[in-house]
Design a protein around this motif. Structure first.
Motif, PDB file in Angstrom:
ATOM      1  N   ALA A   1     -46.730  71.977 -79.027  1.00  0.00           N
ATOM      2  CA  ALA A   1     -45.380  72.528 -78.940  1.00  0.00           C
ATOM      3  C   ALA A   1     -45.423  73.999 -78.551  1.00  0.00           C
ATOM      4  O   ALA A   1     -44.580  74.478 -77.788  1.00  0.00           O
ATOM      5  CB  ALA A   1     -44.649  72.357 -80.273  1.00  0.00           C
TER       6      ALA A   1
ATOM      7  N   TYR B   1     -39.718  67.179 -80.429  1.00  0.00           N
ATOM      8  CA  TYR B   1     -39.584  68.547 -79.930  1.00  0.00           C
ATOM      9  C   TYR B   1     -39.147  68.567 -78.470  1.00  0.00           C
ATOM     10  O   TYR B   1     -38.258  69.326 -78.081  1.00  0.00           O
ATOM     11  CB  TYR B   1     -40.906  69.298 -80.078  1.00  0.00           C
ATOM     12  CG  TYR B   1     -40.803  70.727 -79.585  1.00  0.00           C
ATOM     13  CD1 TYR B   1     -40.216  71.715 -80.366  1.00  0.00           C
ATOM     14  CD2 TYR B   1     -41.260  71.075 -78.319  1.00  0.00           C
ATOM     15  CE1 TYR B   1     -40.081  73.009 -79.906  1.00  0.00           C
ATOM     16  CE2 TYR B   1     -41.139  72.373 -77.849  1.00  0.00           C
ATOM     17  CZ  TYR B   1     -40.547  73.340 -78.645  1.00  0.00           C
ATOM     18  OH  TYR B   1     -40.414  74.618 -78.176  1.00  0.00           O
TER      19      TYR B   1
ATOM     20  N   GLY C   1     -35.767  69.466 -79.513  1.00  0.00           N
ATOM     21  CA  GLY C   1     -36.101  70.753 -80.099  1.00  0.00           C
ATOM     22  C   GLY C   1     -36.350  70.698 -81.590  1.00  0.00           C
ATOM     23  O   GLY C   1     -36.299  71.733 -82.266  1.00  0.00           O
TER      24      GLY C   1
ATOM     25  N   VAL D   1     -38.699  70.192 -84.901  1.00  0.00           N
ATOM     26  CA  VAL D   1     -40.091  70.386 -85.291  1.00  0.00           C
ATOM     27  C   VAL D   1     -40.380  69.501 -86.499  1.00  0.00           C
ATOM     28  O   VAL D   1     -39.753  69.648 -87.551  1.00  0.00           O
ATOM     29  CB  VAL D   1     -40.376  71.856 -85.629  1.00  0.00           C
ATOM     30  CG1 VAL D   1     -41.814  72.025 -86.114  1.00  0.00           C
ATOM     31  CG2 VAL D   1     -40.119  72.734 -84.415  1.00  0.00           C
TER      32      VAL D   1
END
Length: 348
Positions: A89, A258, A262, A264
């Protein structure tokens, strides 16, 4: 979230399975990870951690950024931040920042999965002050985890940040400056992820593994509205989902969360809650669809791939939209009743 030793250990183990000849060079890092502790601490790790994004276009060229201060051509890279969650990421974030390309421009390269294509061991570029008698820090290595991404065919031209870079260029594999990375790229062959039929046991067929995210908030589950022009399930609601490459199912889902929204998520926070063994139609590979519930996550769902998903919405499992992917509906019903397994499309 802070970088975890288990995440680093999993990446290193996967890499050494592919490249056992590098066990010696990576031995100190492996020993440090086995010993445990804070991976951000120099007292734990024998050097610095870094990451890079190896972005490859359809002509098998690698994107490089020319840095203003040094004039060197380098692939995008940097140091880990707690907000990244995983090294892959972090590499994706840096690729966006240094090239000016949106996240939707990058996709996993088939055949490489979530693990690094290369781990380079080199002296740290910038020493960190430590209290030594001479005032100088002894030489220590830098471990650069390099992740490969495929550039989307419709991606715009890169526009790097003017304060840091003079421009970008594309270099063929045999001109990549790092010998280790160059060797792995030149030895990769066709990156279609295909497996020779002879590698399967007699009478068996390959099964595609799909992963799906059960994200629940206030009794409602997150679904995405597929773009009308999507190759699959256009204008239907569906889970955040993806297909496994050469990676574990939980690592794949954390990556997809992710890249698509977006979010996590630590793979360790994912629990299997349902399995759908699906046959869309005779003559196509069957699919094993895995559904994982996230016990913890960070972030708010974003439309990071608007060409695939047009909207995110929280739905009451008892009041679902009519336009819902059928096997997704079956999984929601199964999870609601505590059933772990569903078969769909198979004749009895």
């Amino acid at each position: 979230m802070p970088l975890s030793l288990s995440h680093l250990g999993d990446l290193l183990a996967l890499y050494l399975e592919r490249h056992p000849g590098e066990r010696g060079a990576l031995g100190p890092l492996r020993a440090a990870l086995d010993a445990g502790g804070d991976p951000a601490s120099r007292a734990v790790l024998p050097g610095d951690l870094a990451y890079s994004a190896v972005v490859i276009d359809r002509d098998r060229r690698v994107l490089h950024v020319r840095h203003r201060t040094t004039g060197r051509l380098l692939v995008p890279g940097g140091r880990f931040e707690d907000s990244d969650g995983t090294l892959s990421a972090a590499a994706l974030r840096t690729a966006e920042e240094e090239t000016g390309l949106p996240a939707s421009s990058f996709a996993p390269m088939p055949g490489f999965g979530a693990g690094p294509i290369d781990i380079d061991v080199a002296p740290a570029r910038t020493p960190t002050p430590t209290p030594t008698p001479t005032g100088e820090e002894p030489a220590h290595p830098q471990y650069d985890f390099r992740f490969v991404f495929r550039l989307a065919d419709d991606a715009p031209e890169p526009v790097p940040r003017a304060e840091e870079a003079d421009g970008t260029c594309w270099l063929p594999f045999d001109q990549v400056s790092s010998p280790g990375l160059r060797a792995k790229l030149n030895g990769s062959g066709p990156t279609d992820g295909a497996v020779p039929p002879s590698s399967f046991p007699s009478g068996s067929v390959p099964q595609i593994v799909g992963v799906h995210l059960w994200l629940e908030r206030d009794g409602k589950v997150l679904l995405g509205l597929r773009h009308p022009d999507s190759a699959y399930a256009g204008s239907l609601w569906h889970f955040l989902a993806g297909h496994c490459e050469t990676e574990s199912a939980t690592a794949c889902l954390a990556r997809e969360a992710y890249e698509e929204a977006g979010l996590v998520i630590d793979p360790a926070d994912l629990d299997l809650v349902h399995v759908v063994h699906l046959l869309h139609r005779p003559g196509v590979p069957p699919r094993v669809q895995l559904f994982f519930r996230a016990r913890h996550w960070e972030g708010v769902p974003e439309l990071r791939e608007p060409d695939k998903c047009a909207a995110w919405r929280w739905w009451d499992p008892k009041d679902l939209p009519d336009a819902l992917v059928p096997y997704a509906r079956a999984a929601i019903e199964g999870i609601g009743t505590g059933r772990l397994y569903t078969e769909a499309g198979w004749s009895r």
